[in-house]
Design a protein around this motif. Structure first.
Motif, PDB file in Angstrom:
ATOM      1  N   SER A  96       7.391  -7.766  -1.104  1.00  0.00           N
ATOM      2  CA  SER A  96       8.821  -7.953  -1.297  1.00  0.00           C
ATOM      3  C   SER A  96       9.484  -8.271   0.034  1.00  0.00           C
ATOM      4  N   THR A  97      10.612  -8.941  -0.038  1.00  0.00           N
ATOM      5  CA  THR A  97      11.439  -9.111   1.155  1.00  0.00           C
ATOM      6  C   THR A  97      12.516  -8.028   1.192  1.00  0.00           C
ATOM      7  N   ALA A  98      12.651  -7.269   0.110  1.00  0.00           N
ATOM      8  CA  ALA A  98      13.599  -6.153   0.056  1.00  0.00           C
ATOM      9  C   ALA A  98      12.916  -4.893   0.585  1.00  0.00           C
ATOM     10  N   PRO A  99      13.677  -3.980   1.154  1.00  0.00           N
ATOM     11  CA  PRO A  99      13.087  -2.743   1.689  1.00  0.00           C
ATOM     12  C   PRO A  99      12.420  -1.886   0.614  1.00  0.00           C
ATOM     13  N   LEU A 100      11.521  -1.032   1.081  1.00  0.00           N
ATOM     14  CA  LEU A 100      10.912   0.007   0.257  1.00  0.00           C
ATOM     15  C   LEU A 100      11.444   1.338   0.757  1.00  0.00           C
ATOM     16  N   LYS A 101      11.959   2.146  -0.130  1.00  0.00           N
ATOM     17  CA  LYS A 101      12.471   3.466   0.248  1.00  0.00           C
ATOM     18  C   LYS A 101      11.346   4.483   0.159  1.00  0.00           C
ATOM     19  N   ILE A 102      11.195   5.284   1.194  1.00  0.00           N
ATOM     20  CA  ILE A 102      10.184   6.340   1.203  1.00  0.00           C
ATOM     21  C   ILE A 102      10.723   7.535   0.437  1.00  0.00           C
ATOM     22  N   VAL A 103      10.013   7.898  -0.634  1.00  0.00           N
ATOM     23  CA  VAL A 103      10.444   9.024  -1.470  1.00  0.00           C
ATOM     24  C   VAL A 103       9.462  10.187  -1.415  1.00  0.00           C
ATOM     25  N   GLY A 104       8.333   9.997  -0.733  1.00  0.00           N
ATOM     26  CA  GLY A 104       7.363  11.069  -0.606  1.00  0.00           C
ATOM     27  C   GLY A 104       6.209  10.644   0.271  1.00  0.00           C
ATOM     28  N   GLU A 105       5.372  11.600   0.602  1.00  0.00           N
ATOM     29  CA  GLU A 105       4.151  11.322   1.361  1.00  0.00           C
ATOM     30  C   GLU A 105       3.030  12.146   0.742  1.00  0.00           C
ATOM     31  N   LEU A 106       1.877  11.519   0.569  1.00  0.00           N
ATOM     32  CA  LEU A 106       0.726  12.261   0.062  1.00  0.00           C
ATOM     33  C   LEU A 106       0.232  13.191   1.162  1.00  0.00           C
ATOM     34  N   ALA A 107       0.182  14.470   0.869  1.00  0.00           N
ATOM     35  CA  ALA A 107      -0.234  15.454   1.869  1.00  0.00           C
ATOM     36  C   ALA A 107      -1.730  15.357   2.153  1.00  0.00           C
ATOM     37  N   THR A 108      -2.509  15.121   1.131  1.00  0.00           N
ATOM     38  CA  THR A 108      -3.956  14.999   1.295  1.00  0.00           C
ATOM     39  C   THR A 108      -4.449  13.851   0.433  1.00  0.00           C
ATOM     40  N   TRP A 109      -5.487  13.221   0.915  1.00  0.00           N
ATOM     41  CA  TRP A 109      -6.160  12.169   0.157  1.00  0.00           C
ATOM     42  C   TRP A 109      -7.523  11.956   0.794  1.00  0.00           C
ATOM     43  N   GLU A 110      -8.459  11.529  -0.013  1.00  0.00           N
ATOM     44  CA  GLU A 110      -9.818  11.327   0.477  1.00  0.00           C
ATOM     45  C   GLU A 110      -9.956   9.916   1.016  1.00  0.00           C
ATOM     46  N   ARG A 111     -10.237   9.833   2.304  1.00  0.00           N
ATOM     47  CA  ARG A 111     -10.351   8.509   2.922  1.00  0.00           C
ATOM     48  C   ARG A 111     -11.712   7.905   2.629  1.00  0.00           C
ATOM     49  N   HIS A 112     -11.795   6.591   2.825  1.00  0.00           N
ATOM     50  CA  HIS A 112     -13.095   5.930   2.709  1.00  0.00           C
ATOM     51  C   HIS A 112     -14.006   6.481   3.812  1.00  0.00           C
ATOM     52  N   THR A 113     -15.308   6.346   3.629  1.00  0.00           N
ATOM     53  CA  THR A 113     -16.234   6.829   4.658  1.00  0.00           C
ATOM     54  C   THR A 113     -16.095   5.984   5.920  1.00  0.00           C
ATOM     55  N   ASP A 114     -16.510   6.536   7.041  1.00  0.00           N
ATOM     56  CA  ASP A 114     -16.482   5.779   8.291  1.00  0.00           C
ATOM     57  C   ASP A 114     -17.300   4.498   8.165  1.00  0.00           C
ATOM     58  N   GLU A 115     -18.389   4.561   7.424  1.00  0.00           N
ATOM     59  CA  GLU A 115     -19.240   3.384   7.223  1.00  0.00           C
ATOM     60  C   GLU A 115     -18.512   2.313   6.422  1.00  0.00           C
ATOM     61  N   GLN A 116     -17.772   2.718   5.393  1.00  0.00           N
ATOM     62  CA  GLN A 116     -17.009   1.753   4.595  1.00  0.00           C
ATOM     63  C   GLN A 116     -15.906   1.104   5.426  1.00  0.00           C
ATOM     64  N   VAL A 117     -15.224   1.895   6.230  1.00  0.00           N
ATOM     65  CA  VAL A 117     -14.150   1.357   7.072  1.00  0.00           C
ATOM     66  C   VAL A 117     -14.735   0.396   8.099  1.00  0.00           C
ATOM     67  N   ALA A 118     -15.858   0.763   8.715  1.00  0.00           N
ATOM     68  CA  ALA A 118     -16.504  -0.120   9.695  1.00  0.00           C
ATOM     69  C   ALA A 118     -16.936  -1.426   9.034  1.00  0.00           C
ATOM     70  N   ALA A 119     -17.481  -1.344   7.824  1.00  0.00           N
ATOM     71  CA  ALA A 119     -17.912  -2.554   7.109  1.00  0.00           C
ATOM     72  C   ALA A 119     -16.713  -3.446   6.784  1.00  0.00           C
ATOM     73  N   MET A 120     -15.607  -2.847   6.404  1.00  0.00           N
ATOM     74  CA  MET A 120     -14.404  -3.638   6.104  1.00  0.00           C
ATOM     75  C   MET A 120     -13.872  -4.289   7.378  1.00  0.00           C
ATOM     76  N   ARG A 121     -13.839  -3.536   8.472  1.00  0.00           N
ATOM     77  CA  ARG A 121     -13.391  -4.118   9.752  1.00  0.00           C
ATOM     78  C   ARG A 121     -14.300  -5.282  10.165  1.00  0.00           C
ATOM     79  N   ASP A 122     -15.613  -5.118   9.984  1.00  0.00           N
ATOM     80  CA  ASP A 122     -16.560  -6.194  10.306  1.00  0.00           C
ATOM     81  C   ASP A 122     -16.303  -7.420   9.430  1.00  0.00           C
ATOM     82  N   ALA A 123     -16.050  -7.188   8.144  1.00  0.00           N
ATOM     83  CA  ALA A 123     -15.790  -8.305   7.229  1.00  0.00           C
ATOM     84  C   ALA A 123     -14.501  -9.028   7.610  1.00  0.00           C
TER      85      ALA A 123
END
Length: 137
Positions: A96-123
């Protein structure tokens, strides 16, 4: 009567490393999570997985964050994903070119593995090296 088309009812998420407060807005013209340039749009998603990638791949060294956001104006399917990679928008990714209003933040979430993040960065680096990292913005 002109009815507005609802693309998705949400909830919507934005992954980043920027520290923001409830009630603040995210706007275009800030640095992209994926390239070293300013973006003409603000990008968001209705899937947690896509939001995690946004947070994990953001280029600054701050803490990864996923905000719950509300669009303040019209938005469209993200053509960088829907037209080029995932027809039908299964990632439920929007911009969007219109702003997004922040209404909350996820306190916890499971991140991708370090290997998955490294593979995505490589790609992503490979795409850049091949000149294929074009973002329609």
């Amino acid at each position: 009567m002109n009815e507005k088309t609802i693309l998705d009812a949400g909830p919507f998420f934005h992954g980043t490393k920027a520290k923001l407060a409830l009630g603040e807005v995210l706007t275009p013209q800030f640095r992209s999570n994926y390239q070293d340039r300013k973006s003409n749009f603000i990008y968001f998603t209705a899937t947690l997985d896509a939001a995690k990638w946004g947070a994990e791949l953001a280029q600054n060294g701050e803490t990864e964050r996923i905000y719950i956001v509300e669009p303040t104006g019209d938005f469209e399917n993200d053509p960088n994903l829907t037209d080029k990679r995932f027809p039908g928008n299964p990632t439920r990714s929007y911009r969007s070119t219109a702003p997004l209003k922040i209404v909350g933040e996820l306190a916890t979430w499971e991140r991708h593995t370090d290997e998955q993040v490294a593979a995505m960065r490589d790609a992503l680096k490979k795409l850049a090296d091949e000149g294929k990292n074009v973002i329609e913005d």
